[in-house]
Design a protein around this motif. Structure first.
Motif, PDB file in Angstrom:
ATOM      1  N   GLN A 145       0.831  -1.210   0.000  1.00 20.72           N
ATOM      2  CA  GLN A 145       0.000   0.000   0.000  1.00 20.72           C
ATOM      3  C   GLN A 145       0.866   1.260   0.000  1.00 20.72           C
TER       4      GLN A 145
ATOM      5  N   THR B  33     -14.662  -2.696   0.561  1.00 19.58           N
ATOM      6  CA  THR B  33     -14.503  -1.316   0.119  1.00 19.58           C
ATOM      7  C   THR B  33     -14.327  -0.404   1.321  1.00 19.58           C
ATOM      8  N   VAL B  34     -13.317   0.452   1.269  1.00 16.32           N
ATOM      9  CA  VAL B  34     -13.051   1.410   2.337  1.00 16.32           C
ATOM     10  C   VAL B  34     -13.688   2.741   1.979  1.00 16.32           C
TER      11      VAL B  34
ATOM     12  N   ASN C 133      -5.127   5.999   5.038  1.00 15.85           N
ATOM     13  CA  ASN C 133      -5.670   5.249   3.899  1.00 15.85           C
ATOM     14  C   ASN C 133      -4.961   3.920   3.718  1.00 15.85           C
TER      15      ASN C 133
ATOM     16  N   ASN D 120      -6.853   0.398   3.960  1.00 17.11           N
ATOM     17  CA  ASN D 120      -6.845  -0.353   2.695  1.00 17.11           C
ATOM     18  C   ASN D 120      -6.203  -1.725   2.886  1.00 17.11           C
TER      19      ASN D 120
END
Length: 152
Positions: A21, A87-88, A68, A72
């Motif tokens: 990420q 889904t975030v 994030n 994620n």
């Protein structure tokens, strides 16, 4: 750094996903030369350092990117475990207050209020993984209890 001296926590699925990420967020390759440990060290904020951060402050882009990346990564692990897309949805105001929701199908599996996001971080990588494991466990239990809503 050789792999024989690397922290074993870096070999966990969660930490590997965190590295993916963070590298994905580095669109200009400014951190290409950094080790995985150095990349993840951004998430470690000692209690002393946290006290130095003002209680009221504006959130910067780097902090938002770390938030994030963390959620994620949790969503990716949920997907791997249940086989459905997670889904975030993150909503924060400029002062770092808001909410994060992770959904699977029509099912909310993570619903967390966020405060003081400009101070986002963990005492150690181990504590970060523990928090992710808690979120993952609760999410998978919810999916298991309501597979029809999760679209399974």
């Amino acid at each position: 750094m050789s792999n024989t001296t690397a922290d074993p926590i870096l070999e966990t699925d969660f930490m590997k996903e965190m590295v993916r990420q963070m590298r994905a967020l580095d669109t200009f390759g400014t951190r290409d030369g950094q080790s995985d440990e150095a990349l993840l060290s951004q998430f470690v904020i000692s209690p002393e350092k946290r006290k130095e951060i003002p209680l009221v402050a504006d959130m910067d882009r780097a902090t938002l990117a770390r938030v994030n990346a963390f959620y994620n990564a949790v969503a990716v692990l949920i997907e791997k475990e249940c086989g459905r897309m997670a889904t975030v949805m993150l909503s924060l105001n400029g002062e770092g207050f808001g909410r994060v929701i992770i959904s699977v199908g029509k099912l909310l599996v993570v619903d967390k209020t966020l405060r003081d996001v400009h101070r986002f971080g963990f005492d150690s990588l181990s504590k970060m993984k523990t928090e992710a494991d808690k979120l993952l466990s609760v999410a998978l239990n919810i999916v298991g209890d309501h597979p029809d809503v999760a679209g399974m």
